[in-house]
Design a protein around this motif. Structure first.
Motif, PDB file in Angstrom:
ATOM      1  N   THR A   8       0.835  -1.212   0.000  1.00  0.00           N
ATOM      2  CA  THR A   8       0.000   0.000   0.000  1.00  0.00           C
ATOM      3  C   THR A   8       0.861   1.249   0.000  1.00  0.00           C
ATOM      4  N   LEU A   9       1.921   1.228   0.810  1.00  0.00           N
ATOM      5  CA  LEU A   9       2.813   2.390   0.873  1.00  0.00           C
ATOM      6  C   LEU A   9       3.516   2.590  -0.469  1.00  0.00           C
ATOM      7  N   GLY A  10       3.913   1.479  -1.071  1.00  0.00           N
ATOM      8  CA  GLY A  10       4.566   1.562  -2.371  1.00  0.00           C
ATOM      9  C   GLY A  10       3.646   2.145  -3.427  1.00  0.00           C
ATOM     10  N   LEU A  11       2.407   1.703  -3.410  1.00  0.00           N
ATOM     11  CA  LEU A  11       1.429   2.224  -4.364  1.00  0.00           C
ATOM     12  C   LEU A  11       1.189   3.703  -4.123  1.00  0.00           C
ATOM     13  N   ALA A  12       1.143   4.088  -2.879  1.00  0.00           N
ATOM     14  CA  ALA A  12       0.940   5.502  -2.530  1.00  0.00           C
ATOM     15  C   ALA A  12       2.091   6.349  -3.048  1.00  0.00           C
ATOM     16  N   LEU A  13       3.322   5.817  -2.939  1.00  0.00           N
ATOM     17  CA  LEU A  13       4.485   6.548  -3.444  1.00  0.00           C
ATOM     18  C   LEU A  13       4.387   6.748  -4.960  1.00  0.00           C
TER      19      LEU A  13
ATOM     20  N   SER B   6      10.906  -6.825   3.094  1.00  0.00           N
ATOM     21  CA  SER B   6       9.925  -5.735   2.981  1.00  0.00           C
ATOM     22  C   SER B   6      10.613  -4.401   2.749  1.00  0.00           C
ATOM     23  N   ILE B   7      11.696  -4.175   3.488  1.00  0.00           N
ATOM     24  CA  ILE B   7      12.439  -2.904   3.321  1.00  0.00           C
ATOM     25  C   ILE B   7      13.038  -2.824   1.921  1.00  0.00           C
ATOM     26  N   ALA B   8      13.549  -3.962   1.442  1.00  0.00           N
ATOM     27  CA  ALA B   8      14.127  -3.976   0.093  1.00  0.00           C
ATOM     28  C   ALA B   8      13.063  -3.684  -0.957  1.00  0.00           C
ATOM     29  N   ALA B  11      12.211  -0.030  -0.842  1.00  0.00           N
ATOM     30  CA  ALA B  11      13.281   0.772  -1.439  1.00  0.00           C
ATOM     31  C   ALA B  11      13.220   0.701  -2.961  1.00  0.00           C
ATOM     32  N   LEU B  12      12.907  -0.474  -3.483  1.00  0.00           N
ATOM     33  CA  LEU B  12      12.817  -0.646  -4.934  1.00  0.00           C
ATOM     34  C   LEU B  12      11.682   0.199  -5.501  1.00  0.00           C
ATOM     35  N   ALA B  17       9.732   5.021  -8.331  1.00  0.00           N
ATOM     36  CA  ALA B  17       8.898   6.226  -8.286  1.00  0.00           C
ATOM     37  C   ALA B  17       9.720   7.485  -8.483  1.00  0.00           C
ATOM     38  N   GLY B  18      10.961   7.468  -7.968  1.00  0.00           N
ATOM     39  CA  GLY B  18      11.775   8.673  -8.056  1.00  0.00           C
ATOM     40  C   GLY B  18      12.725   8.696  -9.233  1.00  0.00           C
TER      41      GLY B  18
END
Lengths: 171, 73
Positions: A8-13, B6-8, B11-12, B17-18
Motif C-alpha cells: 500500500t505504501l509503495g502504491l501511494a508513493l 519488505s524494506i528492500a 526501497a525498490l 517512483a523517483g
C-alpha cells in the motif's frame, strides 16, 4: 499483514505525483494570471456569476489553433452579461502565443501560464481541454481535444446553462 | 528476514517512483511537438507507410503521443 502495508505504501508513493483531473461537479480551481495581450490580471473570480468556457491552449498544438477562431465566434454569438470565453495559454515562451493572437485578433482574454501550474491544478488529460464552468464556479462539462464541429456538442449545453441562469431573460 | 525483504521491496518501489522514467504530461509536449521530434516529419509519408504495414502485417502503427508529436486530440 506487513506485506499489505508495504504494498500500500509503495502504491501511494507511485501515485503521489499524479494530479487528479477536475471533473464535472467539482469546483474549478481559482487562478489569476496576466493577460497575454494587455498584461492585466485575468481571474476566474472576476467572472463569478457568469458562465465561463475556460480553454487551455498552446501555440504548438494544431487542434488548439483550429479551436481559437471558433471559440471567438462562440464569444461573439453568446458573449455578454451571462457568458464569457476565457483562455489559458501554456507556452513556455509567451511570445509564440502572442504572435498567434496578433494574427487572429481574438475578442476574449487569454491568460498566460508559462509555469504551467494551471494545467497541473486542473489535471489536464490532453491538449486542448476546455471546461464549462457555471456562475458558482462549478465545472459542469469537460471537453477533451478539439475537432471541427465539436462546438455543436457544446453549444446546447451552454444554452441550457444560460436558460437556467438566475439572471436569464428567458426565465 | 521478512523485515529485510519488505524494506528492500519498499526501497525498490521508491527508486522506481523517483527515477527518471516519467511520462510527459500533455501540456509539457512543446519540445516533442517539434517536427524534428516526430517519428516521421512527413505526415503523408507516415500515413502511407502505416497503411502498408497494416495491409501487409496487420500491424497497428504507433508513434505520435507515445513518442514524438504533440499528442493532441
Amino acid at each position: 499483514m506487513r506485506k499489505c502495508y508495504v504494498a500500500t505504501l509503495g502504491l501511494a508513493l507511485l501515485l503521489a505525483g499524479a494530479a487528479a483531473a477536475v471533473e464535472p461537479g467539482e469546483k474549478a480551481p481559482e487562478f489569476e494570471r496576466p493577460d497575454l495581450d494587455t498584461g492585466a490580471p485575468v481571474s476566474l473570480e472576476a467572472y463569478r456569476g457568469k458562465i465561463v468556457y475556460l480553454d487551455f491552449w498552446a501555440s504548438w498544438c494544431p487542434p488548439c489553433q483550429v479551436s481559437l477562431p471558433q471559440l471567438d465566434a462562440l464569444q461573439d454569438e453568446l458573449g455578454g452579461d451571462l457568458f464569457q470565453v476565457v483562455a489559458v495559454n501554456v507556452d513556455q515562451d509567451p511570445r509564440k502565443a502572442m504572435r498567434i493572437l496578433a494574427q487572429m485578433g481574438l475578442s476574449y482574454p487569454s491568460a498566460s501560464d508559462p509555469e504551467m501550474s494551471l494545467p497541473e491544478a486542473y489535471g489536464l488529460e490532453t491538449m486542448p481541454t476546455s471546461y464549462l464552468i457555471d456562475g458558482d464556479g462549478v465545472v459542469r462539462y469537460v471537453h477533451h481535444g478539439f475537432r471541427d464541429g465539436d462546438l455543436e456538442q457544446v453549444r446546447p449545453i451552454i444554452r441550457d446553462l444560460l436558460r437556467a441562469h438566475p439572471a436569464s431573460p428567458a426565465r | 528476514m521478512r523485515l529485510a525483504a519488505s524494506i528492500a521491496a519498499l526501497a525498490l518501489v521508491a527508486m522506481i517512483a523517483g527515477s527518471g522514467c516519467t511520462t510527459v504530461k500533455p501540456w509539457e509536449r512543446e519540445t516533442l511537438a517539434r517536427t524534428d521530434m516526430t517519428w516521421s516529419p512527413d505526415p503523408l509519408e507516415a500515413e502511407f507507410k502505416g497503411h502498408i504495414e497494416f495491409s501487409k502485417e496487420g500491424a497497428l502503427v504507433g508513434g505520435g503521443a507515445g513518442g514524438g508529436g504533440c499528442g493532441c486530440n
